[in-house]
Design a protein around this motif. Structure first.
Motif, short mmCIF file in Angstrom:
data_model
loop_
_atom_site.label_atom_id
_atom_site.label_comp_id
_atom_site.label_asym_id
_atom_site.label_seq_id
_atom_site.Cartn_x
_atom_site.Cartn_y
_atom_site.Cartn_z
N GLY A 59 0.83 -1.20 0.00
CA GLY A 59 0.00 0.00 0.00
C GLY A 59 0.87 1.25 0.00
O GLY A 59 0.59 2.22 -0.73
N ALA A 60 1.93 1.22 0.80
CA ALA A 60 2.80 2.40 0.89
C ALA A 60 3.51 2.65 -0.44
O ALA A 60 3.62 3.79 -0.89
CB ALA A 60 3.82 2.21 2.01
N LEU A 61 3.98 1.57 -1.08
CA LEU A 61 4.67 1.73 -2.36
C LEU A 61 3.73 2.33 -3.40
O LEU A 61 4.10 3.25 -4.13
CB LEU A 61 5.19 0.37 -2.86
N LEU A 62 2.51 1.79 -3.45
CA LEU A 62 1.57 2.32 -4.44
C LEU A 62 1.26 3.79 -4.14
O LEU A 62 1.16 4.61 -5.05
CB LEU A 62 0.27 1.50 -4.44
N SER A 63 1.15 4.12 -2.85
CA SER A 63 0.82 5.50 -2.50
C SER A 63 1.94 6.45 -2.91
O SER A 63 1.71 7.63 -3.12
CB SER A 63 0.56 5.62 -1.00
N MET A 64 3.15 5.90 -3.05
CA MET A 64 4.26 6.76 -3.46
C MET A 64 4.11 7.23 -4.91
O MET A 64 4.63 8.28 -5.29
CB MET A 64 5.59 6.04 -3.26
N VAL A 65 3.41 6.42 -5.72
CA VAL A 65 3.11 6.89 -7.08
C VAL A 65 2.31 8.18 -6.97
O VAL A 65 2.62 9.20 -7.60
CB VAL A 65 2.31 5.83 -7.86
N PHE A 66 1.31 8.15 -6.11
CA PHE A 66 0.48 9.34 -5.88
C PHE A 66 1.34 10.46 -5.29
O PHE A 66 1.25 11.62 -5.70
CB PHE A 66 -0.65 8.98 -4.92
N GLY A 67 2.19 10.09 -4.33
CA GLY A 67 3.02 11.09 -3.65
C GLY A 67 3.94 11.80 -4.61
O GLY A 67 4.02 13.04 -4.62
N ILE A 68 4.62 11.03 -5.44
CA ILE A 68 5.57 11.64 -6.36
C ILE A 68 4.83 12.54 -7.36
O ILE A 68 5.24 13.66 -7.62
CB ILE A 68 6.37 10.53 -7.08
N LEU A 69 3.72 12.03 -7.86
CA LEU A 69 2.98 12.82 -8.86
C LEU A 69 2.45 14.12 -8.26
O LEU A 69 2.58 15.19 -8.85
CB LEU A 69 1.82 12.00 -9.43
N THR A 70 1.85 14.03 -7.10
CA THR A 70 1.20 15.23 -6.57
C THR A 70 2.19 16.16 -5.89
O THR A 70 2.01 17.37 -5.91
CB THR A 70 0.09 14.87 -5.55
N GLN A 71 3.21 15.61 -5.25
CA GLN A 71 4.12 16.47 -4.51
C GLN A 71 5.27 16.98 -5.35
O GLN A 71 5.68 18.13 -5.21
CB GLN A 71 4.67 15.72 -3.28
N LEU A 72 5.81 16.14 -6.23
CA LEU A 72 6.95 16.60 -7.03
C LEU A 72 6.51 17.15 -8.38
O LEU A 72 7.04 18.12 -8.87
CB LEU A 72 7.95 15.45 -7.22
N PHE A 73 5.47 16.50 -8.97
CA PHE A 73 5.01 17.00 -10.27
C PHE A 73 3.78 17.88 -10.14
O PHE A 73 3.25 18.34 -11.14
CB PHE A 73 4.73 15.82 -11.21
N LEU A 74 3.36 18.11 -8.93
CA LEU A 74 2.26 19.04 -8.64
C LEU A 74 1.00 18.73 -9.44
O LEU A 74 0.28 19.62 -9.87
CB LEU A 74 2.70 20.48 -8.94
#
Lengths: 360, 303, 358
Positions: free
Chosen positions: B72-87
């Motif tokens: 779950g945490a790994l998958l959430s990192m897809v979301f994290g990277i997209l929203t936090q780094l790619f805004l």
């Protein structure tokens, strides 16, 4: 170190280029996935993106794109208005269902009389059904300050239970051998929502979706409502000083999005679907949220995003059919496409700069 | 009504609410940090399959739960990277995450359909389990039920009693101000998102390892959406989150118990609606709290 | 130009394009599923049938499938695409595909269609279904004999004729062997939600049921029964042998394999004709999974005797005298229910409590 700098204004070149870059990146990543699954990646991508448009049977699948995209666009246009103002209607699925129930009930009440009034009456009923369902979260928000996200979402489940109840009870086809589901409205000439030009997929709902794109564009850029919506989205406080009544805005935005979702349900039940059944709703209301954002809450963008989503659905079916790809792979592919589209968007508003910051 | 045993009903409510409680407490932390992740359903189902795969491979349900949290945490990192780094837009990215997770889980679980997983034993709590009324209601469950409640308690402590928790709330309330004070907004949010993913994964695994227990495609059947709703219901407060999960689980368990008890005259379709209507009603009565100020807004540190 | 001519034009153009391809004399068989192939229930069993066809005919057939297709316009589109791509025979495996099947069949008179559980036929549309109620009757007998609390729980999906028929069939047999028996029906209002099925089973067990019958596909109720201890269950759709010998004491299995093999064979031979098939235990479409040793020998014997009697046609699960729930007469002494009434069954028989949701 890579850092992002906000552009003074969105880059025009990137606004146009980003979708293509995203699609290209998806092809690479998706192709890799298909290859890992032991399928020919080039063939898979061609099947998804090319065949529905220009393949052997494109004369059939091109109109189908409109049928699939129509409800998505119609709902997304309505949602985008509220989203811009910071009003979160995520229960369009429920409003879509209620629109369909009310429209079907109206049509079936008149059945089997053939008169011109049936179809317009169903349109009014469908719009009202969706609108009134959306008024529940809207008025609760205005009156009690309840959160519209939660209420509109909960009402989706209530609408689904209502739909099951109607399909099994009140609106059940009396000649349906006891099976759930209403009469087929598409076979009731006065109620049927058929193609305006046969074979094009262009039914009244699709026509209305196109009209909504145009009206949406005019409202957002030229009308006072568009101005108020944008103001409220940017700064709720400024909007209040600017004479925008927040409660009024909630009611208007929820009403419009609910009404359009209801209309989408009406055109679907009277046309392509034909009848109400337990599983009538297939998630258009939720997918439309993605479409709205993918289109950057801009009517033209929504039009294109809706068509793109429809393309991946139809292309995905073809890929299952022709290459025995599991649906799961298609869903992942769609997810990747959305990820890339959303991520690449950053280039529109920001520029990359390499190297260390001069000042920490 | 008289046919329903209150002890059994309450005990059922505790179990029914556990998966949504787990997913919701993770999402609560994410939203408190100012991020709206609508991909809970996708992370839950990915956790469900990861947990099941790991548990059957190792024979240990506990390793399974660990694997589910990690998945779950790994998958959430897809979301994290997209929203936090790619805004990228959080609402749309979250929805896309659900789509992606449903596909991913189905692919991962292909070889595990129809396989029976290891059994998760009930936790034997001598003494406590024999307390009249409270014993059978509270103390005869599997360990995850208590771990879920423990996580909620720890989150409450973290948010209200620790410096890091205050920083997290500050970031959620006003990320620009928090940034100006020198807090690492993006890093903190990524950590919160990972925690949210891990909790959603645990919630999913609770379904595939304890509640059902088996892997079938799409088995979360909307539980992730309910978890999202309960966070809003709880006005982002951990204590009320438990209440919300119990209320929702309670309405579900009660409507099934009413049907099972026989002799109920309420039409069943209205019973089906009851959990959702009850949630709306309570929300109207309690009045909603205020959402974190920066919820769902993209953050860009312009210097 | 009508829609049809566009299509026919397309088909003709296609005929030229794929004419060479079609010459490879493989019979192409399409399957359209309402759920994922991994649901381990309804769709899974149909897909097992597809695999059996592949195994039987090897290189002579090519099978294709599309899973999780929503009923309605999506189904119609998928079916049209299948027909356009040269499918010779298409199995549409859900009641909700009925209209889509009829519409597409009309446009493609040369393609043959097999629609599961529906009632509309055409020259190129057959219908087929299984008499699951025969299996339910056998389960009902075991349930009535085995229950000690005299409360039997029944998890239903939606109140449709198929499910109601199963409840009635099970109840009639259970009542026959145990006049004290009482049925408690919980409607889950979902086709597929394992967690909710588990809750439903638990609610029934909490209400005193010691036998659980299910008309939903997941193993969740089995697990709930196992946890509770002294409760027995029956597998549904697939065998669910993992839960034998107890709680699962027997099962009712959908087996489409032979039917699919026969029908594909008929297309290959050119002997395919439109017909209505409603087969049961006799034809092997409904299988009774092994009755375990948790059931006393004499009960097992009686159950197997009933199964054989149903298979041979000696016994019909719906034989009079039977009254409807409201006390009105339905079947006179020795009278047997006709298929039309059974197909559209929307009433309980006398003795069942509660209302069918309308």
């Amino acid at each position: 170190m890579i850092r992002l700098d906000r552009r003074p204004e969105p880059s025009r070149a990137w606004t146009i280029a980003t979708p293509f870059v995203a699609v290209a990146l998806t092809m690479v990543a998706g192709g890799l996935m298909f290859a890992l699954l032991g399928k020919d990646p080039v063939e898979a991508i061609r099947t998804i993106f090319w065949d529905p448009l220009f393949g052997d049977f494109a004369s059939y699948s091109r109109p189908q794109l409109l049928v699939k995209a129509g409800p998505l666009i119609l709902i997304a246009i309505g949602l985008s208005l509220g989203f811009r103002a910071g009003i979160w209607n995520i229960g369009a699925e429920g409003q879509y269902i209620l629109g369909a129930i009310c429209a079907a009930a109206t049509g079936l009440a008149i059945y089997p009389a053939e008169t011109w009034i049936v179809f317009p009456a169903m349109i009014v009923a469908g719009a009202l059904g969706g609108l009134l369902w959306a008024m529940i979260p809207a008025l609760l928000k205005v009156r009690f300050g309840t959160n519209e996200v939660l209420v509109s979402l909960m009402l989706v489940y209530v609408a689904e239970a209502l739909l099951a109840s109607m399909s099994l009870g009140l609106l059940r086809n009396p000649e349906g051998m006891g099976f759930p589901g209403s009469r087929n409205l598409a076979q009731y000439p006065s109620a049927a929502n058929l193609d305006l030009i046969p074979g094009t997929g262009l039914h009244w709902g699709v026509a209305l979706a196109f009209a909504a794109v145009i009206v949406g564009q005019v409202v957002m850029t030229r009308h006072q409502l568009g101005f108020r919506v944008r103001l409220a989205g940017q700064s709720p406080r400024a909007a209040v000083f600017g004479g925008v009544n927040p409660g009024w805005l909630v009611v208007v935005c929820m009403g419009i999005s609910g009404g359009l979702a209801g209309l989408a349900g009406m055109f679907e039940v009277a046309g392509p679907a034909g009848r109400l059944s337990i599983d009538f709703n297939v998630g258009y209301g939720f997918t439309a949220i993605i479409v709205a954002f993918l289109g950057r809450l801009n009517p033209i963008g929504i039009l294109l995003a809706g068509l793109l989503m429809a393309l991946t659905y139809i292309g995905g079916e073809l890929a299952q059919l022709q290459m025995n790809l599991p649906l799961a792979a298609i869903q992942m592919f769609q997810g990747m496409l959305l990820f890339f589209l959303l991520a690449i968007d950053v280039l529109t508003n920001f520029s990359f700069r390499f190297g260390r910051r001069a000042v920490a | 009504m008289s046919n329903i045993d209150p002890i059994l009903l309450l005990s059922a409510i505790i179990v029914v609410s556990t998966p949504i409680l787990l997913a919701a407490i993770g999402e609560l932390v994410v939203e408190r940090a100012g991020v709206l992740n609508l991909g809970v359903e996708g992370m839950m189902i990915t956790g469900a399959v990861c947990g099941f795969v790991v548990a059957t491979a190792t024979g240990s349900p506990w390793l399974g739960f660990a694997g589910a949290a990690l998945g779950g945490a790994l998958l959430s990192m897809v979301f994290g990277i997209l929203t936090q780094l790619f805004l990228s837009n959080q609402v749309a990215t979250g929805l896309a995450l659900t789509l992606f997770g449903l596909g991913l889980s189905a692919l991962l679980g292909q070889g595990y359909i129809g396989v029976k997983g290891p059994v998760v034993p009930d936790l034997y709590l001598p003494g406590l389990r024999d307390i009249p009324f409270l014993g059978p209601v509270m103390f005869r469950h599997d360990a995850m039920v208590y771990i879920a409640l423990l996580i909620v308690a720890l989150v409450w402590l973290f948010l209200n009693r620790t410096r890091a928790g205050r920083v997290l709330r500050a970031v959620g309330e006003n990320h620009d101000a928090a940034h100006a004070l020198g807090y690492k907004v993006v890093r903190l949010r990524l950590a919160a998102i990972a925690f949210g993913g891990a909790c959603a994964g645990l919630g999913g695994a609770y379904l595939s390892l304890v509640r059902v227990p088996q892997w079938t495609e799409g088995m979360t059947a909307g539980a992730g959406w309910i978890a999202l709703a309960i966070v809003v219901f709880a006005s982002w407060r951990p204590g009320r989150l438990v209440l919300g999960a119990w209320l929702f689980g309670g309405a579900t368990a009660l409507q099934l118990a009413l049907q099972a008890s026989g002799g109920v005259q309420i039409p069943i379709e209205y019973l089906q609606m009851a959990p959702y209507l009850a949630t709306i009603l309570v929300l109207v009565i309690l009045r909603a709290g205020r959402a974190p100020g920066s919820l769902g807004r993209p953050f860009h540190a312009s210097s | 130009m009508t829609f049809k001519t566009v299509l026919l034009g397309a088909t003709a153009a296609m005929g030229l394009a794929t004419g060479a391809m079609a010459q490879d004399d493989k019979t192409k068989v399409g399957f359209i599923y309402v759920g994922p192939v991994g649901d381990l229930g309804w769709t899974y069993q149909h897909d097992q049938g597809r695999l059996a066809v592949e195994e039987e005919y090897g290189d002579k057939v090519e099978t294709v499938y599309v899973e999780s297709v929503p009923e309605g316009p999506d189904a119609e589109r998928v079916l049209t695409q299948m027909a356009l791509q040269g499918a010779d025979l298409i199995f549409t495996t859900s009641f909700g595909f009925m209209e889509a099947t009829m519409n597409v069949a009309q446009k493609f008179p040369d393609v043959k269609f097999e629609h599961a559980t529906g009632y509309q036929r055409a020259d190129n549309v057959s219908t087929y279904s299984a008499r699951f109620y025969e299996g339910r009757a056998v389960q009902g007998l075991i349930a009535g004999e085995m229950t000690e609390s005299n409360i039997i729980g029944y998890i239903g999906s939606y109140p449709i004729p198929e499910v109601i028929r199963g409840i009635n069939a099970a109840y009639i047999q259970a009542k026959k062997v145990n006049p004290e028996v009482e049925f408690r029906v919980v409607w889950a209002y979902t086709w597929f939600d394992p967690a909710k099925e588990a809750e439903a089973a638990k609610a029934l067990i909490d209400a005193g049921a010691d036998v659980i019958l299910q008309h939903t596909d997941s193993t969740a109720p089995q697990a709930a029964a196992q946890e509770a201890g002294d409760v027995i269950t029956f597998g549904q759709a697939s065998d669910m042998l993992d839960y034998a010998p107890k709680p699962r004491v027997s099962s009712i299995i959908d087996n489409w394999n032979q039917y699919y093999i026969d029908r594909v064979g008929a297309v290959i031979d050119g002997t395919w004709e439109s017909k209505d098939t409603w087969d049961g235990i006799d034809a092997g479409m409904v299988e009774i999974g092994e009755i375990t040793d948790a059931v006393p020998a004499e009960v097992k014997e009686a159950a197997l005797a009933l199964k054989d009697a149903i298979a041979s046609g000696e016994v019909h699960p719906f034989t009079g005298p039977l009254k409807k729930q409201d006390g009105s007469d339905w079947l006179a002494e020795g009278e047997v229910a006709d298929d039309a009434t059974l197909a559209g069954m929307n009433f309980y028989v006398e003795g069942l409590t509660g209302d069918i949701p309308q």
